[in-house]
Write an enzyme that holds these catalytic residues in place. Structure first.
Site, PDB file in Angstrom:
ATOM      1  N   SER A  31      14.538  -7.479  -2.596  1.00 23.99           N
ATOM      2  CA  SER A  31      14.229  -8.493  -3.607  1.00 23.99           C
ATOM      3  C   SER A  31      15.425  -9.398  -3.865  1.00 23.99           C
ATOM      4  CB  SER A  31      13.787  -7.814  -4.903  1.00 23.99           C
ATOM      5  OG  SER A  31      12.615  -7.049  -4.707  1.00 23.99           O
ATOM      6  N   GLY A 104       5.296 -10.435   0.845  1.00 20.68           N
ATOM      7  CA  GLY A 104       4.893 -11.224  -0.307  1.00 20.68           C
ATOM      8  C   GLY A 104       5.936 -12.250  -0.703  1.00 20.68           C
ATOM      9  N   ARG A 132      -4.149 -11.303   1.013  1.00 18.20           N
ATOM     10  CA  ARG A 132      -3.317 -11.255  -0.190  1.00 18.20           C
ATOM     11  C   ARG A 132      -3.372 -12.593  -0.922  1.00 18.20           C
ATOM     12  NH1 ARG A 132       2.303  -8.362   0.957  1.00 18.20           N
ATOM     13  NH2 ARG A 132       2.174  -8.157  -1.318  1.00 18.20           N
ATOM     14  N   SER A 210       5.054  -6.371 -13.229  1.00 13.79           N
ATOM     15  CA  SER A 210       6.371  -6.447 -12.574  1.00 13.79           C
ATOM     16  C   SER A 210       7.324  -7.433 -13.243  1.00 13.79           C
ATOM     17  CB  SER A 210       6.197  -6.809 -11.091  1.00 13.79           C
ATOM     18  OG  SER A 210       5.333  -5.912 -10.439  1.00 13.79           O
ATOM     19  N   GLU A 329       5.711  -0.960  -7.898  1.00 14.12           N
ATOM     20  CA  GLU A 329       6.092  -0.586  -6.542  1.00 14.12           C
ATOM     21  C   GLU A 329       6.557   0.867  -6.444  1.00 14.12           C
ATOM     22  OE1 GLU A 329      10.602  -2.284  -6.118  1.00 14.12           O
ATOM     23  OE2 GLU A 329       9.007  -3.718  -6.540  1.00 14.12           O
ATOM     24  N   HIS A 356      -1.642  -5.248  -2.976  1.00 14.24           N
ATOM     25  CA  HIS A 356      -0.327  -5.179  -2.322  1.00 14.24           C
ATOM     26  C   HIS A 356      -0.494  -5.064  -0.797  1.00 14.24           C
ATOM     27  CE1 HIS A 356       2.862  -4.449  -5.617  1.00 14.24           C
ATOM     28  NE2 HIS A 356       1.893  -5.211  -6.079  1.00 14.24           N
ATOM     29  N   ARG A 401       5.683   1.856   1.684  1.00 14.55           N
ATOM     30  CA  ARG A 401       5.777   2.833   0.601  1.00 14.55           C
ATOM     31  C   ARG A 401       4.756   3.963   0.753  1.00 14.55           C
ATOM     32  NH1 ARG A 401       9.903   0.765  -1.939  1.00 14.55           N
ATOM     33  NH2 ARG A 401       9.974  -1.470  -2.408  1.00 14.55           N
ATOM     34  N   LYS A 426      10.001  -2.459   7.260  1.00 11.55           N
ATOM     35  CA  LYS A 426       9.731  -3.638   6.426  1.00 11.55           C
ATOM     36  C   LYS A 426      10.836  -3.839   5.401  1.00 11.55           C
ATOM     37  CE  LYS A 426       6.291  -5.194   3.011  1.00 11.55           C
ATOM     38  NZ  LYS A 426       6.092  -6.584   3.448  1.00 11.55           N
TER      39      LYS A 426
END
EC number: 2.5.1.19
Length: 441
Positions: A31, A104, A132, A210, A329, A356, A401, A426
């Site tokens: 991020s 994303g 998405r 988030s 997440e 997601h 994840r 990823k």
């Protein structure tokens, strides 16, 4: 939600023979890296990004910015202190094609950047990326003066699409519904200083998920010299304003990715062991920092020092009733731990996870239940009743994840095999090697 038939290789998840005791150097934050790349690309002068994460998502971001004319040189920092990227802004230009993969941040942060380019920028990606939502960014950019072609395949508001950059964008006030992704807000804020009138983003709709990621965006904008007004600073609820102006080139050191530390901290909790993650920041906007509180409630303890965070398990894992709306997440890893607990858990506030990398709520329910678990979906989350689990194949649905969640379960359950563990690249390169190293294998 389908299993990708092209990734059928099975990875035997290592089973822990005892309590783990390890120090794990977690790579940098995805991020922070991708926000840092965008801000550096829009700056008025070159900047450095130190200790960046090199993963699929961040390399896609770097490649996309290069395609639009930004110089990104890989090497070491000016003081020889380790890997760094030198970002050299230049006139953004097309024509160019951007591969977003299934990232994303790339598919949402870069259309506003493309609106500032001189020429058309086409966005495309993995098949799942077509599913998405992008409507929040597309509709907002149109309202702010951008020209965008989407829906050529009968699916408006999603990929593939082309942004016809005009070299500048008026900007101004815009209303969006960002309840499906906080990235819609961050996308507009990041490019807002370069809009002629700046930008005022007003969220209309149900609760924003988030929120820590929006706070991260705001903090990083301010560090680059931008003036940002936020609800937390006494402004209107759900309204963010960015004043137009030049962004400064920064020398930014990327924090470790605290969300990617989750499986390693979970290993300490599940095995009753101890794991240290060096360089854990004392103050951060990363959602992963919530793991200190959540995993402590589930039976562990932690100590934060100048060296980093040490998390210690007690040998007992307890269920939890928790609202994860701000840290969605983390849900897959928490669900994996909850499936191994001594009492039920309810994970709430994460309906947006259905949008997601995969429908994470359906995927977790299916995969844990196929190992003998008892998970049911609720309107906005999961209810998990621990049961004795057995080995089997844990599918990932190309979701990093999901893969790490399966690895957590495999610590306590012999015979778990992860389908397509390579999807962890990823955001967490070399995960299998890091996992084996933690276990001393």
């Amino acid at each position: 939600m389908t299993v990708n038939p092209t990734h059928t290789a099975l990875w035997p998840a290592p089973h822990a023979s005892g309590a783990v005791a390890a120090t794990v150097h977690v790579p940098g934050s995805k991020s922070v890296t991708n926000r840092g790349l965008v801000l550096a690309a829009l700056a008025a002068e070159p900047g450095w990004l130190r200790r960046p994460l090199r993963s699929r998502d961040t390399l896609l971001m770097a490649a996309a910015l290069r395609a639009m004319g930004v110089g990104i040189e890989e090497g070491v920092g000016p003081d020889g202190s380790g890997e760094a990227w030198r970002v050299i802004p230049s006139g953004l230009r097309g024509p160019a094609t951007v591969d977003v993969g299934n990232a994303g941040t790339v598919m949402r942060f870069l259309p506003p950047v493309a609106a500032l380019a001189d020429g058309p920028i086409r966005f495309d990606g993995d098949p799942r990326s077509y599913e998405r939502p992008l409507h929040g960014v597309i509709d907002a950019l149109r309202a702010l003066g951008a020209r965008i072609d989407d829906g050529a395949d009968g699916n408006p508001g999603a990929l593939p699409l082309t942004v016809h950059g005009g070299g500048a964008l008026d900007g101004g006030q815009v209303e969006i519904d960002a309840s499906s992704s906080s990235q819609f807000v961050s996308a507009l804020l990041l490019s807002g200083p370069r809009f002629n009138q700046g930008v005022e983003v007003r969220h209309v709709g149900s609760a924003l998920p988030s929120m820590p990621h929006i706070r991260m965006t705001v903090d990083m904008l301010r560090a680059c010299g931008a003036q940002v007004d936020t609800p937390e600073a006494g402004g209107e609820p759900n309204v963010w304003r960015v004043t137009p102006g030049a962004l400064l080139g920064r020398d930014l050191t990327v924090e470790p990715d605290l969300s990617n530390a989750q499986p390693f901290l979970a290993a300490a909790l599940v095995t009753g062991g101890r794991v240290t993650v060096p360089d854990w920041p004392a103050r951060t906007t990363q959602p992963g920092d919530a793991l200190r509180r959540i995993f402590t409630e589930m039976g562990g303890s932690c100590e934060l020092t100048e060296q980093g965070l040490t998390f210690t398990g007690t040998g007992s894992v307890h269920g939890i009733d928790v609202d994860l709306s701000e840290v969605g997440e983390l849900t897959p890893g928490i669900a994996a731990v909850a499936a191994l607990a001594d009492s039920p858990s309810t994970l709430r506030g994460v309906a947006h996870l259905r949008l997601h990398e995969t429908d994470r709520l359906a995927a977790l329910t299916k995969e844990i239940n196929e190992l003998g678990g008892d998970v049911t979906e609720t309107a906005d989350g999961l209810h998990i009743r621990p049961r004795p689990l057995h080995g089997g194949v844990f599918h990932t649905y190309d979701d990093h994840r999901m893969a790490t969640a399966g690895a957590i379960i495999g610590l306590a359950v012999p015979g778990v095999q992860i389908e397509n563990v390579a999807t962890t690249a990823k955001t967490l390169p070399d995960f299998p090697e890091l996992w084996a190293g933690m276990l001393g294998n």
